[in-house]
Write a protein that holds these residues in place. Structure first.
Motif, PDB file in Angstrom:
ATOM      1  N   UNK A 118      37.149  28.255  46.447  1.00 56.57           N
ATOM      2  CA  UNK A 118      37.950  29.474  46.595  1.00 56.57           C
ATOM      3  C   UNK A 118      37.088  30.710  46.354  1.00 56.57           C
ATOM      4  N   UNK A 119      37.242  31.709  47.245  1.00 57.90           N
ATOM      5  CA  UNK A 119      36.496  32.959  47.107  1.00 57.90           C
ATOM      6  C   UNK A 119      37.426  34.118  46.745  1.00 57.90           C
ATOM      7  N   UNK A 120      38.448  34.355  47.573  1.00 57.18           N
ATOM      8  CA  UNK A 120      39.322  35.486  47.319  1.00 57.18           C
ATOM      9  C   UNK A 120      38.530  36.787  47.282  1.00 57.18           C
ATOM     10  N   UNK A 121      38.825  37.647  46.320  1.00 48.90           N
ATOM     11  CA  UNK A 121      38.119  38.923  46.190  1.00 48.90           C
ATOM     12  C   UNK A 121      36.849  38.799  45.357  1.00 48.90           C
ATOM     13  N   UNK A 122      36.539  37.585  44.903  1.00 52.07           N
ATOM     14  CA  UNK A 122      35.353  37.373  44.058  1.00 52.07           C
ATOM     15  C   UNK A 122      34.072  37.555  44.866  1.00 52.07           C
ATOM     16  N   UNK A 123      32.947  37.391  44.202  1.00 46.82           N
ATOM     17  CA  UNK A 123      31.651  37.471  44.874  1.00 46.82           C
ATOM     18  C   UNK A 123      31.258  36.134  45.483  1.00 46.82           C
ATOM     19  N   UNK A 124      32.049  35.069  45.216  1.00 47.11           N
ATOM     20  CA  UNK A 124      31.728  33.769  45.786  1.00 47.11           C
ATOM     21  C   UNK A 124      30.363  33.305  45.332  1.00 47.11           C
ATOM     22  N   UNK A 148      41.803  37.640  55.601  1.00 40.58           N
ATOM     23  CA  UNK A 148      40.982  37.584  54.387  1.00 40.58           C
ATOM     24  C   UNK A 148      40.315  38.936  54.184  1.00 40.58           C
ATOM     25  N   UNK A 149      40.466  39.506  52.993  1.00 38.10           N
ATOM     26  CA  UNK A 149      39.782  40.745  52.654  1.00 38.10           C
ATOM     27  C   UNK A 149      38.784  40.426  51.549  1.00 38.10           C
ATOM     28  N   UNK A 150      37.510  40.293  51.927  1.00 40.40           N
ATOM     29  CA  UNK A 150      36.495  39.911  50.951  1.00 40.40           C
ATOM     30  C   UNK A 150      35.100  40.064  51.538  1.00 40.40           C
ATOM     31  N   UNK A 151      34.187  40.600  50.740  1.00 42.55           N
ATOM     32  CA  UNK A 151      32.765  40.552  51.099  1.00 42.55           C
ATOM     33  C   UNK A 151      32.051  39.489  50.270  1.00 42.55           C
ATOM     34  N   UNK A 152      32.832  38.606  49.636  1.00 48.81           N
ATOM     35  CA  UNK A 152      32.246  37.463  48.941  1.00 48.81           C
ATOM     36  C   UNK A 152      31.745  36.424  49.923  1.00 48.81           C
ATOM     37  N   UNK A 153      30.935  35.491  49.437  1.00 55.25           N
ATOM     38  CA  UNK A 153      30.329  34.448  50.274  1.00 55.25           C
ATOM     39  C   UNK A 153      30.970  33.105  49.930  1.00 55.25           C
ATOM     40  N   UNK A 154      31.539  32.465  50.930  1.00 54.82           N
ATOM     41  CA  UNK A 154      32.188  31.165  50.750  1.00 54.82           C
ATOM     42  C   UNK A 154      31.166  30.043  50.838  1.00 54.82           C
ATOM     43  N   UNK A 155      31.360  28.993  50.052  1.00 52.93           N
ATOM     44  CA  UNK A 155      30.489  27.809  50.096  1.00 52.93           C
ATOM     45  C   UNK A 155      31.243  26.655  50.740  1.00 52.93           C
ATOM     46  N   UNK A 156      30.634  26.044  51.751  1.00 49.73           N
ATOM     47  CA  UNK A 156      31.144  24.809  52.328  1.00 49.73           C
ATOM     48  C   UNK A 156      30.302  23.661  51.768  1.00 49.73           C
ATOM     49  N   UNK A 157      30.991  22.623  51.297  1.00 52.36           N
ATOM     50  CA  UNK A 157      30.307  21.546  50.586  1.00 52.36           C
ATOM     51  C   UNK A 157      30.073  20.360  51.515  1.00 52.36           C
ATOM     52  N   UNK A 158      28.799  20.181  51.901  1.00 54.89           N
ATOM     53  CA  UNK A 158      28.412  19.100  52.809  1.00 54.89           C
ATOM     54  C   UNK A 158      27.880  17.910  52.024  1.00 54.89           C
ATOM     55  N   UNK A 159      28.066  16.703  52.558  1.00 57.48           N
ATOM     56  CA  UNK A 159      27.350  15.535  52.034  1.00 57.48           C
ATOM     57  C   UNK A 159      26.760  14.678  53.154  1.00 57.48           C
TER      58      UNK A 159
END
Length: 391
Positions: free
Chosen positions: A199-205, A156-167
């Motif tokens: 999904x984050x990819x190259x985005x800022x997440x 993965x090439x990204x400095x974006x932040x991924x969100x994990x969705x908890x419930x």
């Protein structure tokens, strides 16, 4: 016989001293200037503030009820000495409540789950992941970057932040990664606790930064170094460093301390940055099926969109001294469309918050409720609890 009398006299003197002495009590006043009850906000007591050289044996007691509160000790610089004492009071509207900082034993400390947790994840290349009882996130490290550069699958090439969705309120990071390692499941499937389908990819997440120069946005690559600062019932925090990067001729030097407190949906990013007087903290627009909204007065920008079989709101919030404006950057290039909060860098530092609310979790049901949460959060950070020592 004379020796026995000396021992008895010494023991008696020690007992009298023990029962006759008073415990050292420091009174702390916490003032709420807003016309609403405040909770799930962390008060940080430093050694300097308490005027003491040692805090490892201290706790916090509610002066009115006499009950000890859940606390957390933090060694901020990694030298093995505790520097901060954290607690989360409940303070009624427009009142000042008093708390006592008192000596406690480990047996006396109220027990609590370490809801606020983070760690380096070598079993999944080199993610760094963090969570509390509401939300979870992750970022990507140098091994994941090199895999992309070397055309190795799974990087993965990204400095974006991924969100994990908890419930669920209980910790999930270790359980979800273990399922992958043991090949007993996948965190991309929801089996009752939530999932990672963001999904984050190259985005800022959710909260990655960019520097804008001549109408173009420039990013760093993956983090290069990490240091876990603390985990516990009230806060997790950690340090990330980035390789110096170029923003169309501007050399950007970046590092940050990231923290997440119990009860909050918003991660705090304290970014140290040289080379630019402003940054843009972003939110990915994914397939552009959602709606960007913002409030310049209250200092936030939001994106609310469908995700899977549910909906999600993401946001950037900052204090008024940092927040300048917000905008939408729309491009046909994959993953590069983001909603941005434009933020001032003051004395080589900028502070903002980024987070999310997932409809399926059950507490944020629509865009209006998400925006109400952001307005409440903004009001709180712009009018923090006022802490002082009592006389």
């Amino acid at each position: 016989m004379k020796f026995f009398k000396i021992i008895c006299s010494t023991v008696t003197a020690c007992l009298l001293f023990s029962f006759g002495s008073k415990e050292k009590v420091i009174t702390v006043k916490v003032k709420n200037v807003l016309n609403k009850e405040r909770s799930f906000e962390t008060v940080t007591l430093t050694k300097d503030f308490l005027k003491t050289n040692e805090i490892k044996n201290l706790g916090v007691r509610d002066r009115k009820t006499g009950k000890l509160l859940v606390t957390q000790l933090v060694d901020t610089d990694g030298d093995g000495v505790m520097d901060e004492l954290l607690f989360q009071p409940v303070v009624a509207a427009k009142t000042t409540q008093e708390f006592e900082v008192v000596p406690v034993t480990e047996q006396e400390r109220p027990k609590s789950i370490d809801y606020c947790y983070s760690r380096f994840v070598p079993e999944r290349t080199d993610d760094y992941t963090w969570e509390n009882n509401k939300v979870a996130f992750r970022v990507y490290g140098p091994v994941a970057q090199k895999m992309i550069e070397d055309n190795v699958k799974g990087g993965t090439l990204s400095s974006g932040v991924d969100a994990w969705l908890k419930r669920v309120e209980t910790p999930v990071i270790n359980k979800w990664y273990k399922k992958v390692v043991d090949k007993t499941g996948s965190y991309h499937e929801d089996t009752g606790e939530g999932l990672d389908n963001f999904h984050v990819g190259a985005s800022r997440g959710v909260g990655g930064i960019a520097v804008k120069n001549k109408d173009q946005y420039y990013y760093s690559k993956n983090y290069t170094q990490y240091r876990t600062i603390t985990t516990g019932p009230i806060r997790t925090s950690f340090y990330l460093n980035y390789e110096d990067w170029d923003a169309n001729g501007k050399k950007i030097v970046e590092s940050k301390i990231i923290s997440l407190d119990y009860g909050s949906r918003m991660t705090k990013f304290e970014t140290s940055l040289e080379g630019s007087k402003s940054i843009a903290a972003g939110l990915t627009l994914h397939e552009k099926k959602g709606k960007v909204a913002g409030n310049k007065k209250n200092g936030w920008v939001s994106y609310y969109e469908p995700i899977g079989d549910s909906e999600i709101g993401t946001a950037i919030v900052a204090e008024k001294k940092y927040f300048c404006s917000f905008e939408t950057y729309d491009t046909p290039k994959a993953d590069l469309s983001n909603a941005y909060a434009n933020l001032k860098v003051k004395n080589n530092k900028v502070v903002y918050y980024a987070g999310h609310g997932w409809k399926k979790e059950g507490q944020i049901k629509n865009a209006a409720e998400w925006q109400n949460y952001l307005n409440e959060f903004s009001e709180n950070i712009n009018h923090p609890l006022e802490v002082s020592l009592g006389k």
